[in-house]
Design a protein around this motif. Sequence first.
Motif, PDB file in Angstrom:
ATOM      1  N   PHE A 214       0.810  -1.225   0.000  1.00  0.00           N
ATOM      2  CA  PHE A 214       0.000   0.000   0.000  1.00  0.00           C
ATOM      3  C   PHE A 214       0.842   1.274   0.000  1.00  0.00           C
ATOM      4  O   PHE A 214       0.316   2.361   0.277  1.00  0.00           O
TER       5      PHE A 214
ATOM      6  N   ARG B 236      -4.172   3.112   3.073  1.00  0.00           N
ATOM      7  CA  ARG B 236      -5.544   3.038   3.568  1.00  0.00           C
ATOM      8  C   ARG B 236      -5.650   3.975   4.778  1.00  0.00           C
ATOM      9  O   ARG B 236      -4.930   3.787   5.770  1.00  0.00           O
TER      10      ARG B 236
ATOM     11  N   GLU C 140      -7.298  -1.772   8.756  1.00  0.00           N
ATOM     12  CA  GLU C 140      -7.787  -1.970   7.388  1.00  0.00           C
ATOM     13  C   GLU C 140      -6.655  -2.436   6.476  1.00  0.00           C
ATOM     14  O   GLU C 140      -6.842  -3.322   5.622  1.00  0.00           O
ATOM     15  N   THR C 141      -5.463  -1.857   6.651  1.00  0.00           N
ATOM     16  CA  THR C 141      -4.304  -2.226   5.836  1.00  0.00           C
ATOM     17  C   THR C 141      -3.969  -3.703   5.985  1.00  0.00           C
ATOM     18  O   THR C 141      -3.750  -4.414   4.990  1.00  0.00           O
TER      19      THR C 141
ATOM     20  N   LYS D 180      -6.842  -5.930   4.435  1.00  0.00           N
ATOM     21  CA  LYS D 180      -6.779  -5.898   2.964  1.00  0.00           C
ATOM     22  C   LYS D 180      -5.563  -6.672   2.455  1.00  0.00           C
ATOM     23  O   LYS D 180      -5.630  -7.357   1.431  1.00  0.00           O
ATOM     24  N   THR D 181      -4.433  -6.548   3.170  1.00  0.00           N
ATOM     25  CA  THR D 181      -3.223  -7.270   2.763  1.00  0.00           C
ATOM     26  C   THR D 181      -3.463  -8.770   2.807  1.00  0.00           C
ATOM     27  O   THR D 181      -3.067  -9.499   1.883  1.00  0.00           O
TER      28      THR D 181
ATOM     29  N   GLU E 280      -6.255 -10.345   2.478  1.00  0.00           N
ATOM     30  CA  GLU E 280      -7.139 -10.695   1.355  1.00  0.00           C
ATOM     31  C   GLU E 280      -6.336 -10.817   0.058  1.00  0.00           C
ATOM     32  O   GLU E 280      -6.529 -11.754  -0.728  1.00  0.00           O
ATOM     33  N   LEU E 281      -5.445  -9.852  -0.155  1.00  0.00           N
ATOM     34  CA  LEU E 281      -4.650  -9.841  -1.387  1.00  0.00           C
ATOM     35  C   LEU E 281      -3.652 -10.999  -1.415  1.00  0.00           C
ATOM     36  O   LEU E 281      -3.454 -11.642  -2.453  1.00  0.00           O
TER      37      LEU E 281
ATOM     38  N   SER F 206      -4.142  -4.476  -5.622  1.00  0.00           N
ATOM     39  CA  SER F 206      -4.674  -3.490  -4.673  1.00  0.00           C
ATOM     40  C   SER F 206      -5.103  -2.208  -5.386  1.00  0.00           C
ATOM     41  O   SER F 206      -5.850  -1.402  -4.831  1.00  0.00           O
TER      42      SER F 206
ATOM     43  N   GLU G 189      -6.871  -2.098  -8.092  1.00  0.00           N
ATOM     44  CA  GLU G 189      -8.018  -2.431  -8.941  1.00  0.00           C
ATOM     45  C   GLU G 189      -7.601  -2.508 -10.403  1.00  0.00           C
ATOM     46  O   GLU G 189      -8.150  -1.836 -11.274  1.00  0.00           O
TER      47      GLU G 189
END
Length: 509
Positions: A104, A109, A119-120, A123-124, A126-127, A159, A161
């Motif tokens: 990121f 984020r 959140e970071t 999200k990490t 998930e990725l 990340s 999109e």
Amino acid sequence: MTDTILEMRGITKTFPGVKALEDVNLKVKEGEIHALMGENGAGKSTLMKVLSGVYPYGSYNGDILFDNDICKFKDIKDSEKLGIVIIHQELALIPQLSIAENIFLGNERGRRGIVNWNETIVKTRELLNKVGLNESPDSIISSHGVGKQQLVEIAKALSKEVKLLILDEPTAALNEEDSDNLLNLLLELKKQGLTAIIISHKLNEIVKVADSITILRDGKTIETLDVQQDNITEDRIIKGMVGRDLTQRYPAREPKIGGTIFEVKNWHVFHPEQVGRKVIDDVNFHIRAGEIVGIAGLMGAGRTELAMSIFGKSYGTKISGKVIKNGKEVQLNTITKAIDEGIAYVTEDRKHYGLILLDDIKRNISLASLNKLSRNLVIDENREITEAENFRKAMNIKTPSILQKTGNLSGGNQQKVVLSKWILSGPDILILDEPTRGIDVGAKYEIYTIIHQLAAEGKGILIISSELPEILGMCDRIYVMSEGRMTGEVDGKEATQETLMKYMTKSRG
């Protein structure tokens, strides 16, 4: 998969003295993996830098259409806003930061300048799950191998999109297992609707994953092939790239092998940072005059560490053992002494250790031979120019001038400059570590021919390569390493990939 997501029309890009691209056209369909192929210097990376905004609108001629809209990217951020993300051959990760921080970086984020770390991390995870990595987001990036770092780069792209992912030589520094993992990930992402452009010199990988192949030659579009409909083979791709059939990947050779000129006995090396960890364990090998000897092994087997520890003890601590040249023990305690004793080492990492990219070709070629080109500590510039010009012609280095910056050359031509540097030093033994990494088949053939010429002159050649076909195609005799030890020695004529792999996977047991 019929809609065109990207079209590049009439792209022309000129650098001082060189037209890198001339009226290039490229069409990419949505949801496909599109390979971009060509020899080094064909213009592949330049075209992708135009597409991603590294070379901004106005610095080239032609049009870029993405999702049917004309694009005028000022920089890389403009292209990323539309979902075009490029992963360069040299990974753009910061070693001291964590995986999450790298993913990121520049795309944090949070709100009002404050990072939302919860959140970071979420999200990490998930990725990382998407790219098949089961690593902690907090772990430092330098603690992971190149294969995992490459997957982190893809996670970073996801990340943002990404709609169109550009990968420039994504497997160049990976071993076979990591390469397979990355290619399988690309195929999985394709199922999820991602469009990708991949640049690679590994023909077998392209045939495995690509739907279409566009071939560039000398900065021009030659053809676009449909892999399934046209039943494309590796030989067909080579013909498009080099403009002719390469019936043999390796030049024919009748070896004339003499007596032993180089020996390493009972060689031990410890890790420079991890106290007590032995990296090279009681290694013995020899090379004869005019012989091409190979060292095969998986990533981490200790091949590069062995080569560097011999060459001026440039790697490792508590190094012990003997180096014998022409029957006499020699002390190679520094790189200068190694060069003086007629040893040359062509590093696997030419950009960091083999060349000064900001300096010109002439200076790079003369770097290891300044004593020979000097009198009373003053360099004879006329002789330096003459030698560099001779190598430019003999090595077929594609450049308008030896005064051109070396960093502007293609990978294959940079490798020829590295070889020129060491050949000028007049070595008896050449250690070539991944001599054709990231180089196309045409340039590979030229370098193989140079290696054959050096062997014919009676020099001893040691080739370290991760490509088993290269080891099998080039070497008279092959040593195999695993976990820092020599686990096998095979005659080149009798060697097979299966035999080598058996020795390569042999553990200490």
